[in-house]
Design a protein around this motif. Structure first.
Motif, mmCIF file in Angstrom:
data_model
loop_
_atom_site.group_PDB
_atom_site.id
_atom_site.type_symbol
_atom_site.label_atom_id
_atom_site.label_comp_id
_atom_site.label_asym_id
_atom_site.label_seq_id
_atom_site.Cartn_x
_atom_site.Cartn_y
_atom_site.Cartn_z
ATOM 1 N N ALA A 54 0.842 -1.211 0.000
ATOM 2 C CA ALA A 54 0.000 0.000 0.000
ATOM 3 C C ALA A 54 0.871 1.252 0.000
ATOM 4 C CB ALA A 54 -0.934 -0.010 1.203
ATOM 5 N N GLU A 55 1.895 1.255 0.841
ATOM 6 C CA GLU A 55 2.790 2.405 0.904
ATOM 7 C C GLU A 55 3.560 2.563 -0.404
ATOM 8 O OE1 GLU A 55 2.040 1.041 5.076
ATOM 9 O OE2 GLU A 55 2.423 0.093 3.135
ATOM 10 N N SER A 56 3.961 1.436 -0.982
ATOM 11 C CA SER A 56 4.658 1.475 -2.263
ATOM 12 C C SER A 56 3.765 2.062 -3.345
ATOM 13 C CB SER A 56 5.097 0.063 -2.655
ATOM 14 O OG SER A 56 5.715 0.060 -3.923
ATOM 15 N N CYS A 57 2.496 1.689 -3.340
ATOM 16 C CA CYS A 57 1.552 2.193 -4.334
ATOM 17 C C CYS A 57 1.369 3.704 -4.200
ATOM 18 C CB CYS A 57 0.211 1.479 -4.182
ATOM 19 S SG CYS A 57 -0.935 1.809 -5.533
ATOM 20 N N GLU A 58 1.408 4.198 -2.977
ATOM 21 C CA GLU A 58 1.284 5.640 -2.741
ATOM 22 C C GLU A 58 2.467 6.391 -3.348
ATOM 23 O OE1 GLU A 58 0.918 8.746 1.057
ATOM 24 O OE2 GLU A 58 0.681 6.585 1.358
ATOM 25 N N VAL A 59 3.661 5.831 -3.152
ATOM 26 C CA VAL A 59 4.866 6.440 -3.722
ATOM 27 C C VAL A 59 4.837 6.352 -5.245
ATOM 28 C CG1 VAL A 59 7.380 6.338 -3.830
ATOM 29 C CG2 VAL A 59 6.215 5.934 -1.661
ATOM 30 N N ALA A 60 4.396 5.213 -5.749
ATOM 31 C CA ALA A 60 4.326 5.010 -7.200
ATOM 32 C C ALA A 60 3.328 5.974 -7.844
ATOM 33 C CB ALA A 60 3.933 3.573 -7.505
ATOM 34 N N THR A 61 2.239 6.260 -7.152
ATOM 35 C CA THR A 61 1.244 7.207 -7.663
ATOM 36 C C THR A 61 1.859 8.593 -7.817
ATOM 37 O OG1 THR A 61 -0.578 5.965 -6.660
ATOM 38 C CG2 THR A 61 -1.011 8.271 -7.226
ATOM 39 N N LYS A 62 2.684 8.973 -6.848
ATOM 40 C CA LYS A 62 3.383 10.256 -6.958
ATOM 41 C C LYS A 62 4.345 10.243 -8.140
ATOM 42 C CE LYS A 62 6.468 13.462 -4.572
ATOM 43 N NZ LYS A 62 7.357 13.610 -5.737
ATOM 44 N N PHE A 63 4.990 9.091 -8.361
ATOM 45 C CA PHE A 63 5.923 8.974 -9.475
ATOM 46 C C PHE A 63 5.215 9.239 -10.801
ATOM 47 C CE2 PHE A 63 8.492 6.920 -12.662
ATOM 48 C CZ PHE A 63 9.796 7.107 -12.245
ATOM 49 N N LEU A 64 4.008 8.706 -10.951
ATOM 50 C CA LEU A 64 3.249 8.935 -12.184
ATOM 51 C C LEU A 64 2.956 10.424 -12.382
ATOM 52 C CD1 LEU A 64 0.629 6.023 -12.217
ATOM 53 C CD2 LEU A 64 2.823 6.155 -13.414
ATOM 54 N N LYS A 65 2.740 11.130 -11.294
ATOM 55 C CA LYS A 65 2.483 12.570 -11.384
ATOM 56 C C LYS A 65 3.761 13.337 -11.729
ATOM 57 C CE LYS A 65 -1.320 12.413 -8.051
ATOM 58 N NZ LYS A 65 -1.799 12.835 -6.695
ATOM 59 N N ASP A 66 4.877 12.832 -11.234
ATOM 60 C CA ASP A 66 6.158 13.505 -11.495
ATOM 61 C C ASP A 66 6.635 13.318 -12.932
ATOM 62 O OD1 ASP A 66 6.331 14.420 -8.893
ATOM 63 O OD2 ASP A 66 7.524 12.713 -8.196
ATOM 64 N N PHE A 67 6.169 12.228 -13.572
ATOM 65 C CA PHE A 67 6.561 11.945 -14.952
ATOM 66 C C PHE A 67 5.317 11.744 -15.820
ATOM 67 C CE2 PHE A 67 10.158 10.646 -12.356
ATOM 68 C CZ PHE A 67 11.228 11.212 -13.038
ATOM 69 N N PRO A 68 4.572 12.824 -16.050
ATOM 70 C CA PRO A 68 3.325 12.706 -16.831
ATOM 71 C C PRO A 68 3.593 12.331 -18.282
ATOM 72 C CG PRO A 68 3.906 15.010 -16.516
ATOM 73 C CD PRO A 68 4.849 14.215 -15.662
ATOM 74 N N ASN A 69 2.604 11.718 -18.896
ATOM 75 C CA ASN A 69 2.740 11.310 -20.302
ATOM 76 C C ASN A 69 2.784 12.527 -21.209
ATOM 77 O OD1 ASN A 69 2.765 8.500 -19.952
ATOM 78 N ND2 ASN A 69 0.551 8.439 -19.752
ATOM 79 N N GLU A 70 3.857 12.642 -21.954
ATOM 80 C CA GLU A 70 4.000 13.708 -22.940
ATOM 81 C C GLU A 70 4.577 13.100 -24.214
ATOM 82 O OE1 GLU A 70 5.827 17.379 -21.847
ATOM 83 O OE2 GLU A 70 5.191 17.223 -19.754
ATOM 84 N N PRO A 71 3.915 13.259 -25.333
ATOM 85 C CA PRO A 71 4.399 12.683 -26.595
ATOM 86 C C PRO A 71 5.821 13.141 -26.921
ATOM 87 C CG PRO A 71 2.160 13.498 -26.840
ATOM 88 C CD PRO A 71 2.642 13.982 -25.504
ATOM 89 N N GLY A 72 6.642 12.192 -27.344
ATOM 90 C CA GLY A 72 7.986 12.537 -27.771
ATOM 91 C C GLY A 72 9.008 12.681 -26.667
ATOM 92 N N ARG A 73 8.606 12.422 -25.410
ATOM 93 C CA ARG A 73 9.540 12.543 -24.288
ATOM 94 C C ARG A 73 9.825 11.157 -23.709
ATOM 95 N NH1 ARG A 73 9.438 18.210 -22.049
ATOM 96 N NH2 ARG A 73 10.493 17.428 -20.205
ATOM 97 N N TYR A 74 11.086 10.961 -23.347
ATOM 98 C CA TYR A 74 11.513 9.699 -22.754
ATOM 99 C C TYR A 74 11.899 9.919 -21.294
ATOM 100 C CZ TYR A 74 11.954 8.149 -27.618
ATOM 101 O OH TYR A 74 11.715 7.833 -28.937
#
Length: 243
Positions: A54-74
């Motif tokens: 559960a705690e890992s999922c909370e951190v992972a959710t923040k990670f998704l926010k820190d690296f949002p999907n943007e076309p052409g970016r790696y």
């Protein structure tokens, strides 16, 4: 010019910042537009491996926010271990959740440094990279088994001027770190490090190189304690040498 978002794992940030800077040096040298989000933190791997899902999922959710999907970016990292966490384990954490689609997008864009250079950009030689001597390569479990990385780092290292490869025995065997494994099973972990280092020494190589600083820290601790004559280096540090 490809746009790259740096994913600097907490392990690298706190203990091996020079490796992160060298990765930036290499990426910029091959024409990448490099970006860094200072709000990024952990990918959640330590918590997940310790059983705190559960705690890992909370951190992972923040990670998704820190690296949002943007076309052409790696998203590129100097750690196959953390890339493996994001690419593979997040699929379990976000299964049947609103974040699942977002993870699918990130999954296709996140790469370890050497696989990004070779498999995405088609680059196998870094101009000016030079390091005299002989090296042997350690396949980290995460790079080899989680990310399928084997040839990319070798191709790049073989392109370094003055550097010659000497393959060691059982290069695909674990070094014994394994995160908390090294703490919970210290004696086994040290014995595995000893075996790995002895295989490396048997080649006569000057350097023991890998994609993961965690493996290298573990192996270097044994090397220093036993006063062995071989130096550990991360592949990014090698590619940034000589220029």
């Amino acid at each position: 010019m490809p746009a790259v978002d740096l994913f600097i794992p907490c392990f690298v940030d706190q203990l091996f910042p020079t490796t992160a800077l060298n990765m930036v040096k290499v990426l910029e040298a091959v024409g990448c537009e490099v970006h860094y989000n200072g709000n990024q933190t952990c990918c959640g791997q330590p918590a997940y491996n310790a059983g705190f899902k559960a705690e890992s999922c909370e951190v992972a959710t923040k990670f998704l926010k820190d690296f949002p999907n943007e076309p052409g970016r790696y998203v590129v990292s100097p750690s196959a271990s953390c890339v493996g966490m994001v690419r593979n384990t997040y699929a379990e954490l976000f299964d049947s959740t609103p974040q699942q689609t977002q993870h699918y997008g990130l999954q296709r864009r996140v790469f370890e440094l050497t696989e990004f250079l070779v498999d995405v950009l088609g680059i196998t030689t870094i101009p000016g990279a030079a390091l005299p001597g002989q090296y042997t390569y350690h396949d980290s479990c995460s790079a080899l088994r989680e990310c399928g990385i084997r040839e990319a780092p070798r191709q790049l290292l073989d392109g370094v001027q003055g550097l010659t490869r000497l393959e060691m025995a059982e290069t695909e065997t674990c070094c014994g770190f394994g995160g908390t494994f090294a703490v919970k099973f210290q004696a086994i972990s040290v014995a595995m490090a000893e075996q790995k280092v002895e295989h490396a020494l048997a080649t006569g190589a000057d350097y023991l190189i890998s994609t993961d600083t965690s493996c290298l820290m573990h192996l270097n601790a044994y090397i220093r304690r036993e006063k062995k004559l071989i130096k550990t280096l991360h592949v990014a540090d090698v590619l940034a040498s000589g220029w």
